[in-house]
Design a protein around this motif. Sequence first.
Motif, PDB file in Angstrom:
ATOM      1  N   PRO A  66       1.316   9.429  -4.242  1.00 54.93           N
ATOM      2  CA  PRO A  66       0.658   9.010  -2.994  1.00 54.93           C
ATOM      3  C   PRO A  66       1.171   7.658  -2.506  1.00 54.93           C
ATOM      4  CG  PRO A  66      -0.948   9.870  -4.551  1.00 54.93           C
ATOM      5  CD  PRO A  66       0.336   9.768  -5.297  1.00 54.93           C
ATOM      6  N   GLY A  67       1.511   7.618  -1.215  1.00 57.07           N
ATOM      7  CA  GLY A  67       1.983   6.378  -0.618  1.00 57.07           C
ATOM      8  C   GLY A  67       3.476   6.157  -0.706  1.00 57.07           C
ATOM      9  N   LEU A  68       4.215   7.055  -1.357  1.00 61.55           N
ATOM     10  CA  LEU A  68       5.664   6.934  -1.474  1.00 61.55           C
ATOM     11  C   LEU A  68       6.321   7.987  -0.581  1.00 61.55           C
ATOM     12  CD1 LEU A  68       8.131   5.598  -2.843  1.00 61.55           C
ATOM     13  CD2 LEU A  68       7.906   7.296  -4.688  1.00 61.55           C
ATOM     14  N   TYR A  69       7.060   7.526   0.426  1.00 66.11           N
ATOM     15  CA  TYR A  69       7.667   8.410   1.425  1.00 66.11           C
ATOM     16  C   TYR A  69       9.188   8.385   1.291  1.00 66.11           C
ATOM     17  CZ  TYR A  69       3.085   7.795   3.681  1.00 66.11           C
ATOM     18  OH  TYR A  69       1.741   7.735   3.954  1.00 66.11           O
ATOM     19  N   PHE A  70       9.820   9.485   1.692  1.00 62.14           N
ATOM     20  CA  PHE A  70      11.282   9.580   1.696  1.00 62.14           C
ATOM     21  C   PHE A  70      11.750  10.079   3.055  1.00 62.14           C
ATOM     22  CE2 PHE A  70      10.234   9.726  -2.755  1.00 62.14           C
ATOM     23  CZ  PHE A  70      11.272   9.055  -3.391  1.00 62.14           C
ATOM     24  N   THR A  71      12.837   9.472   3.548  1.00 60.80           N
ATOM     25  CA  THR A  71      13.387   9.870   4.840  1.00 60.80           C
ATOM     26  C   THR A  71      14.855  10.241   4.691  1.00 60.80           C
ATOM     27  OG1 THR A  71      14.129   7.641   5.383  1.00 60.80           O
ATOM     28  CG2 THR A  71      11.877   8.200   5.990  1.00 60.80           C
ATOM     29  N   ALA A  99       0.831  -1.203   0.000  1.00 60.02           N
ATOM     30  CA  ALA A  99       0.000   0.000   0.000  1.00 60.02           C
ATOM     31  C   ALA A  99       0.859   1.244   0.000  1.00 60.02           C
ATOM     32  CB  ALA A  99      -0.915  -0.015   1.222  1.00 60.02           C
ATOM     33  N   ALA A 100       2.046   1.145   0.623  1.00 63.48           N
ATOM     34  CA  ALA A 100       2.949   2.289   0.713  1.00 63.48           C
ATOM     35  C   ALA A 100       4.376   1.781   0.680  1.00 63.48           C
ATOM     36  CB  ALA A 100       2.691   3.078   1.998  1.00 63.48           C
ATOM     37  N   ALA A 151       0.739   6.766   7.495  1.00 61.68           N
ATOM     38  CA  ALA A 151       0.597   5.486   6.808  1.00 61.68           C
ATOM     39  C   ALA A 151      -0.506   4.628   7.430  1.00 61.68           C
ATOM     40  CB  ALA A 151       1.927   4.716   6.843  1.00 61.68           C
ATOM     41  N   ALA A 152      -0.843   4.895   8.674  1.00 58.70           N
ATOM     42  CA  ALA A 152      -1.894   4.124   9.336  1.00 58.70           C
ATOM     43  C   ALA A 152      -3.246   4.313   8.635  1.00 58.70           C
ATOM     44  CB  ALA A 152      -2.001   4.539  10.803  1.00 58.70           C
TER      45      ALA A 152
END
Length: 402
Positions: A361-366, A128-129, A395-396
Motif C-alpha cells: 500500500p502506498g507504493l506506485y509504479f509508472t 505517506a506514499a 494518492a490524495a
Amino acid sequence: MVGAGPYGLSVAAHLRAAGIPVRIFGEVMGSWRHAMATGMFLKSTPDATDLSAPEPGGRLADFRRMHGEPELTELTPIPCEVFVRYGMWFQKRYVGEVDPGRVVTVERAPAGRGFLVRLNDSRELLAAAVVVATGLNGLADIPGELRRLAPEGPGPAALVSHTSHHNDLSPYAGQRVAVVGGGQSALESAALLHEAGAEVQVLVREPRVLWGMKPALARPWTQRVARPASPLGTGWVLAAVCKAPGGVRRFPDAARMLLFRRALGPSGGWWLRDRVENIVPVRTSTRVTRAEAKGPGVRLELAGQGGAEATLTVDHVLAATGYRLDLDAVPFLSPTVRATLTCVRGSKAPQLSASLESSVPGLYFTGSLAAPMFGPMMRFVAGTEFAARRIARHAARLSVPR
C-alpha cells in the motif's frame, strides 16, 4: 517521487496541482540527457510526446510556440535535445524544485505507516506514499554470452556496452563495431556510428528489418475507419489499448503478457531508413552463438539462415538488446519491500491496482514497469496522462505520516 523524467514530472505536476505535498528526487530528464547518443531523434510523433499537465498550456506545441519555434508535424522527427528542453521547461512551469539527491533505500516506516526514504547524502524522510518513476534506469538487458566479455561490467570502455550507456558515439570513429539488435536504437546507433566514421555491421535475428510507414497528414475517411490513428500508430488493436489502458488491466495475465511481448515489435522509424538501408551492412537471420575476447577486440561466432556459420572480429560490441522488467534490478527497494511485492504471473514486473498501486500500500509504479498491467502505451510518453491522473486521484486519499 523517485525519478524526474516524463512520468515523474507529470505525476508530480498533478499532485502539486491537487495540493498534495510532494518531493521529487533525481536529475530532471536525466536518462534523456545521458542515455541517448547525441544526434538521436524520438521515434514518437509530436502528438505522442506531450507530458501531462494539470491544466492547458503544457503541451510540446505550447513550448515551441512560447519560444518562437516552428510547430512540429508527424513529418518532423523530434530531436532528443528538443524533448529535453521541453521537459526542463515543463518542470519549471508545473513542478518547481527537484531535489538532485539520489534515493538509495525505500523501506517501510518503523511505525508501519508509510515509508522511510534514505538518500545518498544520508538524509532520511518519511513519506505517506512513494511513486517509482525511474524509467528504464538499471534495466538494460545484455545477453549472457555478450555480458561475459565484460567481467567488470559493460560500458563504453569495455568490450561490450548497451545503447543506454552512451551519450556520444563519436569516440568509436575508425573502429569496427558490431551492433546487435534490429529495433530503433540499434538502427539509429548504427547510422550515427557510420556517420562518425566507424566501420559498422548490424546483426539482426529476424529475417528482415521492419520500417515504419511515412505518415500521411490527411487520410481519407475510409482509411481512418479501417485503421484508426493512435499515439502508437494506426490499427484497431493499438487504438483500443491506447484508448483504454485500464481495460487492458482486466485481461487475464497470459493475454496481457502476450500483448506486452507482441505489440510493437522491433522496427526503425520511417525517417531513418535512408540513413541505413544500402549504407550500413545488415546481417539478418543472424544470432551470436559465442563471443570471446581476442587480443584487444572481440571474436563473434555467428549462426545464420539454414545453420550457416561465420565469424566476425570487431573492436567493440554495442548491444541494442532492449530492457528487462525486473523488480530485482530496482536497487533502492529494500529486501523487505521487494519480498512483499506481488508480480504479474510470468514476469518480474509488479502487479498493480487500477490506480497503479502495488501490493505494498502506498507504493506506485509508472512507465515501462507498468506496461505488463496496462499495455504498450505505458512504455511511451503518451502514457503519462493516464498514469498521472490515476495516481494523483488515489494518492490524495493518503495522509502524511506524523
